[in-house]
Design an enzyme around this catalytic site. Structure first.
Site, PDB file in Angstrom:
ATOM      1  N   GLU A  87       1.218   3.740   2.016  1.00  0.00           N
ATOM      2  CA  GLU A  87       1.901   4.055   3.276  1.00  0.00           C
ATOM      3  C   GLU A  87       3.192   3.245   3.401  1.00  0.00           C
ATOM      4  OE1 GLU A  87      -1.209   3.141   2.779  1.00  0.00           O
ATOM      5  OE2 GLU A  87      -2.554   3.718   4.403  1.00  0.00           O
TER       6      GLU A  87
ATOM      7  N   CYS B  90      -2.028  -1.367   7.408  1.00  0.00           N
ATOM      8  CA  CYS B  90      -1.157  -0.190   7.496  1.00  0.00           C
ATOM      9  C   CYS B  90      -1.286   0.508   8.848  1.00  0.00           C
ATOM     10  CB  CYS B  90      -1.486   0.785   6.376  1.00  0.00           C
ATOM     11  SG  CYS B  90      -1.053   0.142   4.766  1.00  0.00           S
TER      12      CYS B  90
ATOM     13  N   CYS C 180      -5.618   1.370   6.163  1.00  0.00           N
ATOM     14  CA  CYS C 180      -6.448   0.168   6.342  1.00  0.00           C
ATOM     15  C   CYS C 180      -6.179  -0.456   7.702  1.00  0.00           C
ATOM     16  CB  CYS C 180      -6.200  -0.827   5.216  1.00  0.00           C
ATOM     17  SG  CYS C 180      -4.527  -1.496   5.174  1.00  0.00           S
TER      18      CYS C 180
ATOM     19  N   HIS D 144       0.841  -1.192   0.000  1.00  0.00           N
ATOM     20  CA  HIS D 144       0.000   0.000   0.000  1.00  0.00           C
ATOM     21  C   HIS D 144       0.884   1.254   0.000  1.00  0.00           C
ATOM     22  CE1 HIS D 144      -3.746  -2.260   1.737  1.00  0.00           C
ATOM     23  NE2 HIS D 144      -3.399  -2.654   0.529  1.00  0.00           N
TER      24      HIS D 144
HETATM   25 ZN   LIG Z   1      -3.068  -0.309   3.830  1.00  0.00          ZN
END
Ligand SMILES: [Zn+2]
Length: 331
Positions: free
Chosen positions: A51, A110, A101, A49
């Site tokens: 991040e 994350c 998330c 992701h």
């Molecule tokens: Zn995430």
């Protein structure tokens, strides 16, 4: 400054709009003492992701020779940063276009990573509308991390719109390549960089729709040969007449279905649909379109300039693919 840092994340995320399907396009910026350390995006589903990519890049600015450099999978990066953060992130703030998330799916959550590395503050554009993943903000706040929401929300909402739409029912976009004067016919208009981008998006599609006349005149292949994987989308040729020259290359591409029909019912039965064509087809199916994507070539300085607002959609974002081509998104 807040808006500036979030805007960097938004810009990066738009570069991967559609490539992340079925995931949302998300961007992230890591900042330390008002200095940008990294700007990253989620690039394709199954990969880290935004991040995670941004935290990795930020860490590497301080530890350029770290073994982290070699790590690719989200799980590996999560584990490495959790164990080796050395309080590096205590002075760092992260700007994320979408709420981090909070559930473990293909990749670890994350929000848990941000908690584990004790990031100083998290700025969020849009809160996650997806119930499964939401709760990231709450998790961060519960562990004492400061969170501020709604940064550049109007723009992060626009970035998220395709994701919201393909989750709700389906998402249909119309792709058209044109020159500055609005002309759309006569061979390849845009450069190979644009073509590569289109191919990268084609591998994600459930269905591609093209007008019969375009097929007869352009004799296209409609595969994805410039993409990382050459997965060719199923095709619906929208045409009243079923007669086509079988030697047109698109008919001999393996592992895909080609249907010729004068009905567009199939569009609503597929989740992620791209329609390619010119002005006539656009006008015919305007009502079924969620987004218009223009690839505009500025190679020749043609006049008068075409007014894209005359197409009946509103420009939401654009960027340059290279020094010749621009991509414009209109809703
Ligand atoms: Zn995430």
């Amino acid at each position: 400054m807040k808006n500036k840092f979030m805007q960097l994340a938004i810009n990066e995320a738009w570069k991967y709009q559609f490539h992340t399907y079925p995931n949302p396009a998300v961007g992230a910026t890591v900042v330390r003492n008002n200095k940008v350390l990294s700007v990253q995006a989620h690039k394709t589903s199954g990969m880290p992701h935004a991040e995670v990519n941004a935290l990795k890049s930020a860490y590497l600015t301080a530890y350029p020779n770290s073994e982290l450099k070699q790590l690719v999978s989200s799980l590996e990066i999560h584990e490495f940063l959790t164990q080796n953060h050395n309080d590096f992130f205590k002075d760092c703030e992260i700007y994320v276009t979408l709420e981090p998330c909070n559930h473990i799916g293909k990749t670890p959550a994350c929000a848990m990573l941000l908690e584990a590395i004790s990031i100083k503050k998290v700025y969020i554009g849009t809160l996650d509308p997806n119930n499964v993943a939401s709760g990231g903000k709450q998790r961060l706040e519960n562990s004492g991390i400061e969170v501020e929401i709604d940064i550049c929300k109007e723009q992060t909402d626009k970035l998220l719109f395709p994701f919201i739409k393909w989750n709700k029912d389906n998402f249909v976009f119309y792709k058209m390549a044109m020159r500055e004067d609005g002309s759309v016919t006569g061979g390849y208009i845009t450069s190979k960089d644009s073509l590569t981008k289109v191919h990268e998006i084609r591998i994600k599609l459930d269905l591609m729709v093209i007008g019969g006349n375009t097929v007869r005149i352009d004799r296209p292949t409609l595969d994805s040969r410039f993409a990382q994987q050459n997965i060719s989308p199923n095709i619906l040729i929208y045409s009243k007449s079923k007669e086509f020259d079988n030697a047109i290359p698109l008919f001999s591409v393996k592992n895909r279905e080609v249907e010729i029909s004068d009905s567009l019912d199939k569009i609503s039965k597929n989740n992620f649909v791209m329609i390619e064509g010119g002005y006539n087809l656009l006008n015919t199916i305007k009502e079924k379109i969620d987004c218009l994507v223009l690839f505009i070539s500025h190679k020749e300085n043609l006049n008068p300039k075409f007014d894209i607002s005359s197409l009946g959609f509103k420009k939401v974002y654009s960027y340059s693919i290279n020094d010749k081509d621009e991509i414009v998104f209109l809703f």
